[in-house]
Design an enzyme around this catalytic site. Structure first.
Site, PDB file in Angstrom:
ATOM      1  N   PHE A   1      -2.383  -5.439   3.092  1.00  0.00           N
ATOM      2  CA  PHE A   1      -1.706  -3.673   2.742  1.00  0.00           C
ATOM      3  C   PHE A   1      -3.012  -3.098   3.709  1.00  0.00           C
ATOM      4  CE2 PHE A   1      -3.507  -0.213   1.489  1.00  0.00           C
ATOM      5  CZ  PHE A   1      -2.774   0.369   1.103  1.00  0.00           C
TER       6      PHE A   1
ATOM      7  N   ASP B   1      -9.704  -6.605   9.035  1.00  0.00           N
ATOM      8  CA  ASP B   1      -9.841  -5.497   7.541  1.00  0.00           C
ATOM      9  C   ASP B   1     -10.748  -5.744   6.982  1.00  0.00           C
ATOM     10  OD1 ASP B   1      -9.039  -2.655   6.315  1.00  0.00           O
ATOM     11  OD2 ASP B   1      -6.754  -2.981   6.454  1.00  0.00           O
TER      12      ASP B   1
ATOM     13  N   LYS C   1     -13.979   2.523   2.989  1.00  0.00           N
ATOM     14  CA  LYS C   1     -13.852   2.825   1.574  1.00  0.00           C
ATOM     15  C   LYS C   1     -14.863   2.766   1.265  1.00  0.00           C
ATOM     16  CE  LYS C   1     -10.166   1.249  -0.070  1.00  0.00           C
ATOM     17  NZ  LYS C   1      -8.560   0.583   0.400  1.00  0.00           N
TER      18      LYS C   1
HETATM   19  C1  LIG Z   1      -7.691   0.601   0.928  1.00  0.00           C
HETATM   20  C2  LIG Z   1      -7.591   0.030   2.306  1.00  0.00           C
HETATM   21  C3  LIG Z   1      -7.083   0.205   3.591  1.00  0.00           C
HETATM   22  C4  LIG Z   1      -6.690   1.812   3.092  1.00  0.00           C
HETATM   23  O1  LIG Z   1      -7.472   3.206   3.191  1.00  0.00           O
HETATM   24  P1  LIG Z   1      -7.081   4.143   3.304  1.00  0.00           P
HETATM   25  O2  LIG Z   1      -8.717   5.174   2.647  1.00  0.00           O
HETATM   26  O3  LIG Z   1      -6.587   4.244   1.893  1.00  0.00           O
HETATM   27  O4  LIG Z   1      -6.582   4.882   4.030  1.00  0.00           O
HETATM   28  C5  LIG Z   1      -6.717  -0.224   4.110  1.00  0.00           C
HETATM   29  N1  LIG Z   1      -7.054  -1.623   4.166  1.00  0.00           N
HETATM   30  C6  LIG Z   1      -7.611  -2.636   3.485  1.00  0.00           C
HETATM   31  C7  LIG Z   1      -7.638  -3.339   3.175  1.00  0.00           C
HETATM   32  C8  LIG Z   1      -7.229  -1.777   2.262  1.00  0.00           C
HETATM   33  O5  LIG Z   1      -8.025  -2.319   0.836  1.00  0.00           O
END
Ligand SMILES: *Cc1c(COP(=O)(O)O)cnc(C)c1O
Length: 426
Positions: free
Chosen positions: A146, A233, A274
């Site tokens: 994700f 990520d 985040k």
């Molecule tokens: C939440 C998330 C995203 C996307 O972030 P948004 O601010 O919702 O666009 C990307 N990668 C990971 C691992 C996430 O948990």
């Protein structure tokens, strides 16, 4: 109706139902206030927040240090665009790059934008530094990943709900099994045009899937061997969530002694979002050293809001809180307690198969099918008992409270969870 008028939960839900796109399926609770580990609904009922806005609110709701930095900056200067310099961005970039030990930072707003940015940097590096033929670069990604919701990102998702009828998809991605170093080496060996490997240190949305010991280190070593960028990520796992400042934990200034498991793995490109803002404001970033980041030159990439003064002030304050309040250490210590308590309970209950996670990013696996409503029903019962959590898949519930939680509060939450599971009728 005046926006200042009090609204009932029922009416608030009805408004969204009628006037909002139905792109989420929220738990039926309407929140109107938050403080630390707690949120309150419009009827005044108090809950423990056990989701933390998908780990954006690691520092707790409405942290005064972050709110003050945001309000002060909002009163002073909010947005200039990058057409001009502002007096906050450089300070923030210095602070963040020193915190995470990279030469440079590229500021964006959301996680998905930061992932897109990382993919663009990786491709440009591949053409200009690695010498891959134009338009031939491939990036390896993992199954059940994700990384966000943009057209390119969903192109390499394998969630049919996220993908179906959003094609045509972006080319240039190779999907391999997560937590499988042999699959990674095979993909690297058989494709000479690989530019990067994009990976979540723990797959959060997939259900808090923690890879085997040594996986990240092994993956990084393979990337080095094949001259491929290791792109982490850490939008969800970063900023102290897993008991260290980063789940990949390069030589960062986090908890050291409390670094269990995976030893130092330094990504070539680090993606944050985040909790980089503590949930106060959309702030994301891509970090890399000069040899990589220098491929980006004026005009190559940008964002009107990226690096705005409020984001810079909020980012600095939010990282400051993480260090000041030793949130990585707290997440580590509380996470150990949480899993120990649940592991003692699980053998006595056939509703839950297991608990897994690191730090305060955890999940329980419900003993039912993905299609069942059991996990949802448990979350509804938890809500009644004053704790908010949400299933990630049909049969997995993620537990990720703010990291400012105390031990007493955590034990209170454990008892709510256990009591709810014990009384839950399947
Ligand atoms: C939440 C998330 C995203 C996307 O972030 P948004 O601010 O919702 O666009 C990307 N990668 C990971 C691992 C996430 O948990």
């Amino acid at each position: 109706m005046s926006v200042l008028e009090k609204i009932t939960s029922k009416d608030a839900i009805a408004l969204e139902e009628k006037h909002g796109a139905h792109n989420y399926h929220p738990l039926p609770v309407v929140l109107s206030r938050g403080e630390g580990v707690f949120v309150w609904d419009v009827e005044g009922k108090k809950y423990y927040d056990f989701l933390s806005a998908y780990s954006a609110v690691n520092q707790g709701h409405c942290h005064p240090t972050i709110v003050n930095a945001m309000v002060d900056q909002a009163r002073t200067l909010s947005l200039t665009s990058r057409a001009f310099y502002n007096d906050m961005l450089g300070k923030y970039e210095k602070y963040a790059t020193e915190t995470f030990h990279f030469d440079k930072l590229l500021p964006m707003n959301t996680g998905a934008e930061a992932v897109e940015t990382a993919l663009k940097i990786c491709r440009k590096w591949a053409y200009e530094k690695k010498g891959i033929a134009e338009n031939a670069a491939e990036i390896i990604v993992c199954e059940n990943n994700f990384h966000g919701r943009t057209t390119t990102i969903i192109s390499f998702s394998n969630d049919p709900v996220a993908r179906k009828n959003f094609g045509p998809y972006t080319d240039g991605f190779i999907k391999i099994e997560y937590d499988n170093l042999m699959a990674l080496e095979e993909a690297l060996k058989t494709n000479e045009n690989v530019a990067g490997f994009l990976v979540e240190p723990i797959q959060g949305e997939a259900g808090v899937f923690v890879p085997s010991e040594g996986y990240l280190k092994g993956a990084k070593a393979l990337c080095e061997k094949y001259n491929v960028l290791f792109i982490a990520d850490e939008v969800q796992t970063g900023i102290a969530r897993t008991g260290r400042l980063l789940a990949t934990c390069g030589n960062c200034s986090c908890v050291d002694k409390h670094c269990s498991g995976e030893p130092e793995v330094k990504p070539d490109i680090l993606i944050l979002g985040k909790a980089l803002s503590g949930g106060a404001y959309p702030v994301s970033a891509v970090l890399a050293n000069d040899g990589i980041m220098n491929v980006i030159r004026p005009g190559n990439h940008g964002s009107t809001f990226g690096g705005n003064p409020i984001a810079a002030a909020v980012g600095m304050a939010a990282l400051g809180v993480v260090k000041e309040e030793k949130l990585a250490k707290n997440a580590y210590v509380l996470g150990e307690i949480f899993r120990k308590e649940l592991n003692e309970f699980i053998p006595t209950c056939n509703l839950v198969k297991s608990v897994r996670g690191k730090g305060l990013l955890n999940a329980i696996l419900i003993n039912d099918t993905e299609e069942s409503s059991t996990a949802w029903d448990i979350c509804m019962a938890l809500k009644e008992n004053g704790l908010l959590a949400k299933p990630t898949h049909g049969n997995i519930i993620r537990f990720a409270p703010p990291l400012v939680m105390t031990k007493a509060e955590l034990l209170d939450c454990v008892s709510i969870i256990i009591r709810t599971l014990q009384t839950f009728k399947q």
